[in-house]
Design a protein around this motif. Sequence first.
Motif, mmCIF file in Angstrom:
data_model
loop_
_atom_site.group_PDB
_atom_site.id
_atom_site.type_symbol
_atom_site.label_atom_id
_atom_site.label_comp_id
_atom_site.label_asym_id
_atom_site.label_seq_id
_atom_site.Cartn_x
_atom_site.Cartn_y
_atom_site.Cartn_z
ATOM 1 N N ILE A 113 3.009 28.898 33.373
ATOM 2 C CA ILE A 113 4.413 28.572 33.607
ATOM 3 C C ILE A 113 4.615 27.054 33.578
ATOM 4 N N LEU A 114 3.728 26.333 34.243
ATOM 5 C CA LEU A 114 3.842 24.874 34.286
ATOM 6 C C LEU A 114 3.794 24.271 32.885
ATOM 7 N N GLN A 115 2.918 24.816 32.041
ATOM 8 C CA GLN A 115 2.680 24.216 30.726
ATOM 9 C C GLN A 115 3.601 24.755 29.625
ATOM 10 N N THR A 116 4.540 25.595 29.999
ATOM 11 C CA THR A 116 5.501 26.105 29.019
ATOM 12 C C THR A 116 6.255 24.941 28.359
ATOM 13 N N ASP A 117 6.364 24.985 27.050
ATOM 14 C CA ASP A 117 7.096 23.969 26.266
ATOM 15 C C ASP A 117 6.473 22.584 26.355
ATOM 16 N N ASP A 118 5.220 22.506 26.787
ATOM 17 C CA ASP A 118 4.485 21.230 26.806
ATOM 18 C C ASP A 118 5.204 20.140 27.595
ATOM 19 N N LYS A 119 5.870 20.524 28.669
ATOM 20 C CA LYS A 119 6.477 19.508 29.535
ATOM 21 C C LYS A 119 5.393 18.739 30.290
ATOM 22 N N VAL A 120 4.405 19.479 30.785
ATOM 23 C CA VAL A 120 3.317 18.868 31.560
ATOM 24 C C VAL A 120 1.986 19.404 31.056
ATOM 25 N N ILE A 121 0.937 18.755 31.504
ATOM 26 C CA ILE A 121 -0.414 19.238 31.258
ATOM 27 C C ILE A 121 -1.076 19.462 32.614
ATOM 28 N N ALA A 122 -1.730 20.611 32.778
ATOM 29 C CA ALA A 122 -2.343 20.973 34.066
ATOM 30 C C ALA A 122 -3.857 21.031 33.923
ATOM 31 N N PHE A 123 -4.569 20.584 34.945
ATOM 32 C CA PHE A 123 -6.030 20.607 34.967
ATOM 33 C C PHE A 123 -6.498 21.489 36.121
ATOM 34 N N GLY A 124 -7.493 22.316 35.839
ATOM 35 C CA GLY A 124 -8.000 23.231 36.836
ATOM 36 C C GLY A 124 -7.577 24.653 36.511
ATOM 37 N N PRO A 125 -7.670 25.550 37.475
ATOM 38 C CA PRO A 125 -8.055 25.263 38.862
ATOM 39 C C PRO A 125 -9.556 25.033 39.030
ATOM 40 N N VAL A 126 -9.884 24.193 40.011
ATOM 41 C CA VAL A 126 -11.263 24.019 40.436
ATOM 42 C C VAL A 126 -11.362 24.443 41.892
ATOM 43 N N GLU A 127 -12.547 24.847 42.299
ATOM 44 C CA GLU A 127 -12.733 25.280 43.682
ATOM 45 C C GLU A 127 -12.610 24.100 44.643
ATOM 46 N N GLN A 128 -12.125 24.390 45.836
ATOM 47 C CA GLN A 128 -11.929 23.345 46.839
ATOM 48 C C GLN A 128 -13.226 22.597 47.132
#
Length: 431
Positions: free
Chosen positions: A349-364
């Motif tokens: 959802i966050l990366q729809t239409d390339d508005k943002v780029i997301a990294f992860g998820p990584v474990e805490q």
Amino acid sequence: MIISRIRSVSFLRPINNYRSYSYKPISRPQINSLVNKSYIDKKLNKFTLKEILKTKIEMSGPLTVASYMTEILTNPESGYYMSRDVFGQKGDFITSPEIGQIFGEMIAIWCLTEYQKIGSPLPLQIIELGPGRATLIQDFLRVFDKFKVSKKLTIHLVELSPYLSTMQAQKLCYSSSKMDQESGLPYYQTGETLGGVRIFWYRRIEDIPKEFSIILAHEFFDVLPIHKLQRDGSCWKEILVDKDPTDVNKFRYVLSRNETPVSKLFSSMRPNEKRNHVEISLQSDLIAQQIAERIESFGGIGLIMDYGHEGEKEDTFRAFKNHQLCDALHEPGSADITADVDFKNLKNILQTDDKVIAFGPVEQGTFLKRMGADVRLEKLLENCEESEIENLKTGLDMLINPQKMGSRFKFLSVFPHVLKDHLDKFPVMGF
């Protein structure tokens, strides 16, 4: 024994035990008199949450799990979060910032590092969604003050609970005031820390000024309402909450007779879903879209921290009371109810239409180790009292141990898509 809300448990009975039910249109009585309405409002305020839920079911049929969650957690009169402190040893669950200062310090160092890597733009807003006891933002401010950055920022907290917002103000501010309802201001409370940092409280993220922001969401998405869907042959149907006909004091799960608007929407959006049971949060999707649009349009960084999975789990809906798992349908309003965050969907959802780029998820645990939590512990141990040594060690172990909170909680970071090449050259810390 104190535990965090990290285990998954199913209270759903086999599918053939559900009573089929369909939505039914009803005609509601019209209230023609202000006097009558006032009288009814006073009567409603005396109802218990259980009575309110039963009345809603009697009037319009079984509730979606999303409606059930919303009523239980945020009902103005008796919602779980609205009038009490539910955190810590005396509450129902404990969160990572409450376990030890190292957690909040590592979050602050990460934010400061990534902020400086992209040029330290001003003005700077720190937005926290669902700040709880304000422990995380308090640790955050201490670190930013240490690095002489605190005077460059303002704090913006999104909080629905009147009780918690008052507690947060008492913890963070030397002075604070609530706004008059007729003021027309987007925030309902404001205050100032001893260091001169202005803090504002809002009920919605969209009311916060449109400026460069660092957005924090710690154990926020897990309490947003979910719809529970069950595959039934070739279609998806929705699991609902109904009164139990065998006991007037209990509720039970039932399955909708036909497809619902939400199940139809899900079918069209995910035609290749392999699971037989899914949990979706339309409100989570909406807020993720708002975060992406804000970061793309006005600049910013996001860090989402929650327990969850990457699209493989099915039934995670559960309740916690006195640090123990309990039935989510038993004594509504007396326990916290929650569901694991679907990080795979959230990232999409966050990366729809390339508005943002997301990294992860990584474990805490992985994130905290990469950020130097072990080194910070050693530094704290050099200067602490003998009586504090064991608490510091066990606290960090709770946070990073894979058998405890280390693997169940996950981190997802968010940046404007325009920074993609820059972040390839200067990788995001912790990810």
